[in-house]
Design a protein around this motif. Structure first.
Motif, PDB file in Angstrom:
ATOM      1  N   TRP A  33       0.828  -1.207   0.000  1.00  0.00           N
ATOM      2  CA  TRP A  33       0.000   0.000   0.000  1.00  0.00           C
ATOM      3  C   TRP A  33       0.860   1.254   0.000  1.00  0.00           C
ATOM      4  O   TRP A  33       1.913   1.307   0.637  1.00  0.00           O
ATOM      5  N   LEU A  34       0.385   2.268  -0.719  1.00  0.00           N
ATOM      6  CA  LEU A  34       1.064   3.547  -0.865  1.00  0.00           C
ATOM      7  C   LEU A  34       0.178   4.658  -0.332  1.00  0.00           C
ATOM      8  O   LEU A  34      -1.050   4.533  -0.346  1.00  0.00           O
ATOM      9  N   TRP A  35       0.799   5.756   0.087  1.00  0.00           N
ATOM     10  CA  TRP A  35       0.047   6.914   0.571  1.00  0.00           C
ATOM     11  C   TRP A  35       0.313   8.111  -0.326  1.00  0.00           C
ATOM     12  O   TRP A  35       1.356   8.198  -0.968  1.00  0.00           O
ATOM     13  N   GLU A  36      -0.613   9.055  -0.326  1.00  0.00           N
ATOM     14  CA  GLU A  36      -0.388  10.337  -0.985  1.00  0.00           C
ATOM     15  C   GLU A  36      -0.388  11.431   0.089  1.00  0.00           C
ATOM     16  O   GLU A  36      -1.290  12.262   0.162  1.00  0.00           O
ATOM     17  N   ILE A  63      -4.377   6.857   1.344  1.00  0.00           N
ATOM     18  CA  ILE A  63      -5.396   7.154   0.334  1.00  0.00           C
ATOM     19  C   ILE A  63      -4.935   8.324  -0.559  1.00  0.00           C
ATOM     20  O   ILE A  63      -3.936   8.969  -0.258  1.00  0.00           O
ATOM     21  N   ALA A  64      -5.753   8.588  -1.615  1.00  0.00           N
ATOM     22  CA  ALA A  64      -5.607   9.820  -2.380  1.00  0.00           C
ATOM     23  C   ALA A  64      -6.633  10.822  -1.843  1.00  0.00           C
ATOM     24  O   ALA A  64      -7.822  10.498  -1.751  1.00  0.00           O
ATOM     25  N   PRO A  65      -6.203  12.029  -1.452  1.00  0.00           N
ATOM     26  CA  PRO A  65      -7.148  12.994  -0.876  1.00  0.00           C
ATOM     27  C   PRO A  65      -8.125  13.533  -1.920  1.00  0.00           C
ATOM     28  O   PRO A  65      -7.717  14.044  -2.965  1.00  0.00           O
ATOM     29  N   MET A  66      -9.395  13.434  -1.625  1.00  0.00           N
ATOM     30  CA  MET A  66     -10.425  13.896  -2.562  1.00  0.00           C
ATOM     31  C   MET A  66     -10.344  15.399  -2.847  1.00  0.00           C
ATOM     32  O   MET A  66     -10.520  15.798  -4.008  1.00  0.00           O
ATOM     33  N   PRO A  67     -10.078  16.263  -1.851  1.00  0.00           N
ATOM     34  CA  PRO A  67     -10.065  17.694  -2.170  1.00  0.00           C
ATOM     35  C   PRO A  67      -8.984  18.086  -3.174  1.00  0.00           C
ATOM     36  O   PRO A  67      -9.126  19.095  -3.869  1.00  0.00           O
ATOM     37  N   LEU A  68      -7.891  17.300  -3.237  1.00  0.00           N
ATOM     38  CA  LEU A  68      -6.792  17.614  -4.141  1.00  0.00           C
ATOM     39  C   LEU A  68      -7.113  17.277  -5.594  1.00  0.00           C
ATOM     40  O   LEU A  68      -6.465  17.796  -6.499  1.00  0.00           O
ATOM     41  N   ARG A  69      -8.083  16.364  -5.821  1.00  0.00           N
ATOM     42  CA  ARG A  69      -8.241  15.778  -7.148  1.00  0.00           C
ATOM     43  C   ARG A  69      -9.686  15.876  -7.625  1.00  0.00           C
ATOM     44  O   ARG A  69     -10.599  15.354  -6.993  1.00  0.00           O
ATOM     45  N   ASN A  70      -9.870  16.487  -8.785  1.00  0.00           N
ATOM     46  CA  ASN A  70     -11.178  16.447  -9.423  1.00  0.00           C
ATOM     47  C   ASN A  70     -11.579  14.988  -9.635  1.00  0.00           C
ATOM     48  O   ASN A  70     -10.762  14.148 -10.016  1.00  0.00           O
ATOM     49  N   VAL A  93      -9.740   6.519  -1.403  1.00  0.00           N
ATOM     50  CA  VAL A  93      -9.805   7.982  -1.306  1.00  0.00           C
ATOM     51  C   VAL A  93     -10.198   8.363   0.115  1.00  0.00           C
ATOM     52  O   VAL A  93     -10.710   7.536   0.876  1.00  0.00           O
ATOM     53  N   GLY A  94      -9.956   9.627   0.458  1.00  0.00           N
ATOM     54  CA  GLY A  94     -10.311  10.078   1.795  1.00  0.00           C
ATOM     55  C   GLY A  94     -10.310  11.585   1.885  1.00  0.00           C
ATOM     56  O   GLY A  94     -10.060  12.293   0.901  1.00  0.00           O
ATOM     57  N   ALA A 158     -11.526   6.116   3.310  1.00  0.00           N
ATOM     58  CA  ALA A 158     -10.931   6.101   4.644  1.00  0.00           C
ATOM     59  C   ALA A 158     -11.816   6.829   5.641  1.00  0.00           C
ATOM     60  O   ALA A 158     -12.481   7.815   5.308  1.00  0.00           O
ATOM     61  N   GLY A 159     -11.794   6.342   6.876  1.00  0.00           N
ATOM     62  CA  GLY A 159     -12.573   6.990   7.919  1.00  0.00           C
ATOM     63  C   GLY A 159     -12.059   6.647   9.298  1.00  0.00           C
ATOM     64  O   GLY A 159     -11.478   5.582   9.502  1.00  0.00           O
ATOM     65  N   GLU A 160     -12.301   7.577  10.238  1.00  0.00           N
ATOM     66  CA  GLU A 160     -11.971   7.336  11.646  1.00  0.00           C
ATOM     67  C   GLU A 160     -13.142   7.687  12.552  1.00  0.00           C
ATOM     68  O   GLU A 160     -13.539   6.901  13.398  1.00  0.00           O
TER      69      GLU A 160
END
Length: 291
Positions: A33-36, A63-70, A93-94, A158-160
């Motif tokens: 697994w990889l992170w962004e 995850i890949a952050p949703m706000p960063l990516r359309n 995504v998260g 992702a969630g906490e």
């Protein structure tokens, strides 16, 4: 036994990635697994490289952050990789770290609203559908991928916190829970995810993927893992790490399995002195757990 994998932390520079993924595949680790994390390696560039260097390894993005990516761009990235390496990408995504999102001018007022709009749109695009929507954050006008994947991959979120966990059950195909959660917390979280899926009227189970900080060796390894965890949570107890021998780590994984984890992904410390050796040990854990 849950699925077992490992993480390549972006605290290590990109030039370390190839040796890491090759060590993981050679050791028989099924998933890497990889992170962004901002402002380190990008998720999809590293995932594509890792897949190209290996034959069997599955690669997760967590995850890949949703706000960063359309969302259309994220769909294009996932579809491209999925078509080149079918069945080997595990995209997640998260929300992203809110302070980091603020640094780049991408922080949203309601991360939950973004996830509620984003994940269904992403899943629909990857299913080959034409999507038109005008939400608070996600706005698409007759968008349809020219090259959708033959089989759409499962989209993880992702969630906490309880609200986010419930929402991941509603809209995603599985939930990623970051490192640092106790087995007891995972049991509570898995119940919230299941409740979200039931509330949305969705059939089947929602997969729960747990990241667990790990170190192999004696007291020094345990202290290193605990120090890494306490960097983020000063009150963290040793029960929230997997440390010691291969058998010790397998025993910890079984506790998380009993709590409801479908996959346990072992996370090296940010200062792991033998990263390739770490993946070798994870391979031993995979074989010991299957015995």
């Amino acid at each position: 036994m849950p699925r077992i994998g490992a993480i390549f932390q972006p605290s290590f520079p990109p030039e370390r990635l190839r040796a890491a993924v090759e060590a993981a595949e050679s050791a028989g680790v099924p998933e890497l697994w990889l992170w962004e994390d901002c402002f380190r390696e990008s998720a999809f560039a590293t995932a594509a490289a890792a897949l190209a260097w290996t034959e069997h390894l599955k690669v997760g993005i967590g995850i890949a952050p949703m706000p960063l990516r359309n969302v259309a761009l994220t769909a294009m990235e996932i579809a491209t990789i999925e078509r080149m390496f079918p069945g080997r990408l595990l995209p997640g995504v998260g929300h992203g770290v809110l302070d980091w999102m603020g640094q780049v001018g991408a922080r949203v007022a309601s991360p939950l609203t973004l996830m509620r709009e984003y994940v269904p749109a992403l899943r629909a695009l990857l299913a080959g559908e034409e999507v038109t929507t005008s939400g608070r954050y996600v706005k698409l006008d007759r968008v349809k991928l020219d090259w959708p994947p033959a089989v759409a991959p499962r989209i993880l979120a992702a969630g906490e916190g309880p609200k986010t966990l419930h929402l991941t059950g509603e809209v995603a195909d599985g939930t990623i829970i970051p490192g640092g959660a106790s087995a007891e917390r995972i049991a509570e979280s898995a119940a919230v995810v299941r409740a979200g899926r039931a509330a949305a009227g969705r059939d089947g189970d929602s997969e729960v993927i747990v990241f667990v900080l790990a170190a192999f060796g004696g007291d020094e390894a345990r202290e290193r893992a605990l120090a890494d965890l306490r960097h983020w949570d000063a009150t963290a107890d040793p029960g929230r790490i997997a440390a010691g021998s291969v058998d010790d780590v397998v025993a910890t994984i079984r506790r998380y399995e009993e709590a409801g984890a479908d996959a346990v992904i072992l996370q090296p410390t940010g200062d792991e002195p033998d990263l390739e050796g770490f993946y070798g040990k994870v391979g031993e854990v995979v074989r010991a757990a299957a015995a």
